[in-house]
Design a protein around this motif. Structure first.
Motif, PDB file in Angstrom:
ATOM      1  N   PHE A   7      23.996  18.647  27.025  1.00 47.03           N
ATOM      2  CA  PHE A   7      24.791  18.460  28.110  1.00 47.03           C
ATOM      3  C   PHE A   7      24.048  17.523  29.213  1.00 47.03           C
ATOM      4  O   PHE A   7      22.903  17.996  29.163  1.00 47.03           O
ATOM      5  N   GLN A   8      24.775  16.656  29.818  1.00 41.79           N
ATOM      6  CA  GLN A   8      23.944  15.978  30.741  1.00 41.79           C
ATOM      7  C   GLN A   8      24.969  15.451  31.897  1.00 41.79           C
ATOM      8  O   GLN A   8      26.122  15.122  31.624  1.00 41.79           O
ATOM      9  N   GLU A   9      24.326  15.162  33.053  1.00 41.48           N
ATOM     10  CA  GLU A   9      25.054  14.732  34.185  1.00 41.48           C
ATOM     11  C   GLU A   9      25.160  13.087  34.078  1.00 41.48           C
ATOM     12  O   GLU A   9      23.998  12.589  34.357  1.00 41.48           O
ATOM     13  N   LEU A  22      29.633   5.607  30.898  1.00 37.57           N
ATOM     14  CA  LEU A  22      28.700   6.316  31.862  1.00 37.57           C
ATOM     15  C   LEU A  22      27.318   5.857  31.460  1.00 37.57           C
ATOM     16  O   LEU A  22      26.696   5.241  30.497  1.00 37.57           O
ATOM     17  N   GLY A  23      26.680   5.946  32.549  1.00 35.77           N
ATOM     18  CA  GLY A  23      25.358   5.901  32.726  1.00 35.77           C
ATOM     19  C   GLY A  23      24.423   6.888  33.683  1.00 35.77           C
ATOM     20  O   GLY A  23      24.879   7.888  34.094  1.00 35.77           O
ATOM     21  N   GLU A  43      43.191  11.858  36.163  1.00 34.44           N
ATOM     22  CA  GLU A  43      43.801  10.980  37.217  1.00 34.44           C
ATOM     23  C   GLU A  43      42.391  10.891  38.553  1.00 34.44           C
ATOM     24  O   GLU A  43      42.124  10.114  39.335  1.00 34.44           O
ATOM     25  N   ALA A  44      41.615  12.169  38.403  1.00 40.85           N
ATOM     26  CA  ALA A  44      40.662  12.312  39.156  1.00 40.85           C
ATOM     27  C   ALA A  44      39.363  11.653  39.135  1.00 40.85           C
ATOM     28  O   ALA A  44      38.399  11.209  39.838  1.00 40.85           O
ATOM     29  N   ASP A  45      39.064  11.079  37.722  1.00 41.59           N
ATOM     30  CA  ASP A  45      38.115  10.240  37.502  1.00 41.59           C
ATOM     31  C   ASP A  45      38.019   8.822  37.916  1.00 41.59           C
ATOM     32  O   ASP A  45      39.030   8.234  37.617  1.00 41.59           O
ATOM     33  N   GLU A  46      36.920   8.545  38.573  1.00 43.88           N
ATOM     34  CA  GLU A  46      36.875   7.086  39.277  1.00 43.88           C
ATOM     35  C   GLU A  46      35.409   6.839  39.086  1.00 43.88           C
ATOM     36  O   GLU A  46      34.511   7.571  39.081  1.00 43.88           O
ATOM     37  N   GLY A  48      31.598   6.155  40.164  1.00 46.59           N
ATOM     38  CA  GLY A  48      30.909   6.688  40.959  1.00 46.59           C
ATOM     39  C   GLY A  48      30.939   8.083  41.039  1.00 46.59           C
ATOM     40  O   GLY A  48      29.874   8.872  41.324  1.00 46.59           O
ATOM     41  N   ASN A  49      31.907   8.590  40.308  1.00 50.84           N
ATOM     42  CA  ASN A  49      31.864  10.239  39.843  1.00 50.84           C
ATOM     43  C   ASN A  49      30.951  10.747  38.900  1.00 50.84           C
ATOM     44  O   ASN A  49      30.524   9.868  38.060  1.00 50.84           O
TER      45      ASN A  49
END
Length: 280
Positions: A7-9, A22-23, A43-46, A48-49
Motif C-alpha cells: 500500500f502506498q499514498e 496517480l503519482g 465523486e469525492a476523488d479529484e 490533488g487528493n
C-alpha cells in the motif's frame, strides 16, 4: 519510487475517462504515472487528493493501482484458495481482479483446485508479484505463547521422517514431530494443537495430545468404544506392532499400553487369547 506489492499514498495528478492517473505526492511529475481504473473512482476523488492504494501489475505487466484490499501483501503470508491450475502453474484468489500466480517450482505438493494453502508473496526475477508455498523463511519465532497453550495453525509442509510443519496464526513457525501426530493430516489443513516445548531460538514443538491423565482418559475411552463396536473383543495386545495399533485406534503403542494398564487396573477389560476383551 512505487512500492510493488504494498500500500502506498499517491496523489491524483489528472483524471481521464480511463480513470485517475496517480503519482508520488509533491513530485510534480506528469509522466510515469499509475492508473487507478475509473470503476474505482467516486465523486469525492479529484485532482490533488491523496489516496491510499495497493500497487500491482495488470495482464500486460504494467503497474496499476487499486483501492481494494488484497488478501496478502509483499513479504506476508496468507491462506489462499486455488482458482485454477494451468500448464504453467496455479492461480490463486487474492481478492483482486487479476489472480495471483504460483509457478510449479514454488509448489511443494500437487495442488487441488478449490483447496486453500498457505503462501507468501514475493517479487520474482522478472519483477512480477508471485506466490510460493516455501514459507519457512517468512515465519517468525517471537510468539508470546507459552508451553501447554493450545493454538491454531495450518500445515504448510510434511516431511515423513520428521513430522508436520505448521504456521501458527499464519505467522509463527512450529513443528508437530511425527510421533505426536494423531490421525492423518495434510498440507493446507487446519490443526488445533498444544505447545509441548519452546526451544531457545523460539521455535515451537507441538503435540496433538492432551497432558498426562487427560490423554490416558481419552485413549481409555477410545479403546472401550472400539471394544463395544467389535462385540467386546479387539485382537490387540502389548505385543501388537505400532502400525497395527495406529491403524485400529489412531494412537501410538505407548499410549495404548498406558490406557490398557488403566483399564486393567479398574477391571474394565482383561486379556483374552491374543487380544483384550471387556470384562463382565
Amino acid at each position: 519510487m512505487y512500492e510493488l506489492g504494498e500500500f502506498q499514498e499517491l496523489e491524483i495528478i489528472r483524471i481521464r475517462n480511463a480513470g485517475a492517473f496517480l503519482g508520488l505526492p509533491g513530485s510534480g511529475k506528469k509522466d510515469d504515472l499509475i492508473l487507478l481504473p475509473g470503476t474505482e473512482l467516486n465523486e469525492a476523488d479529484e485532482v490533488g487528493n491523496i489516496l491510499k492504494v495497493f500497487i500491482y501489475k495488470d495482464h500486460e505487466n504494467r503497474l496499476i493501482a487499486t483501492k481494494r484490499e488484497p488478501k496478502i501483501t509483499l513479504g506476508k503470508i496468507a491462506y489462499l484458495e486455488v482458482k485454477d491450475i494451468t500448464n504453467i502453474g496455479a492461480f490463486l484468489d487474492w481478492g483482486l481482479e487479476k489472480d495471483l500466480f504460483m509457478p510449479f517450482k514454488e509448489q511443494t505438493i500437487k495442488l487441488e483446485k478449490g483447496r486453500k494453502y498457505l503462501v507468501a508473496l514475493y517479487i520474482d526475477k522478472s519483477d512480477r508479484l508471485s506466490s510460493t508455498m516455501k514459507i519457512r523463511d517468512y515465519l517468525r519465532t517471537d510468539s508470546k505463547y507459552s508451553e501447554n497453550d493450545w493454538v491454531d495453525g495450518i500445515v504448510y509442509n510434511i516431511v515423513d521422517e520428521i513430522g508436520a510443519f505448521v504456521a501458527i496464526d499464519e505467522k509463527y513457525e512450529a513443528l508437530i514431530p511425527k510421533e505426536h501426530i494423531r490421525g492423518i493430516i495434510a498440507v493446507g489443513e487446519d490443526v488445533h494443537a498444544r505447545i509441548a516445548s519452546i526451544k531457545s531460538d523460539g521455535r515451537i514443538n507441538l503435540t496433538m495430545k492432551n497432558r498426562g491423565h487427560l490423554e490416558i482418559d481419552n485413549d481409555s475411552n477410545t479403546i472401550l468404544s472400539m471394544l463395544k463396536e467389535n462385540d467386546g473383543f479387539l485382537e490387540l495386545n502389548d505385543k501388537s506392532s505400532p502400525g497395527e495399533i495406529m491403524d485400529a485406534l489412531l494412537m501410538t503403542k505407548s499410549s495404548f499400553k498406558k490406557a490398557v494398564g488403566r483399564l486393567l487396573k479398574h477391571k474394565k477389560i482383561e486379556f483374552y487369547k491374543n487380544g483384550i476383551k471387556i470384562k463382565k
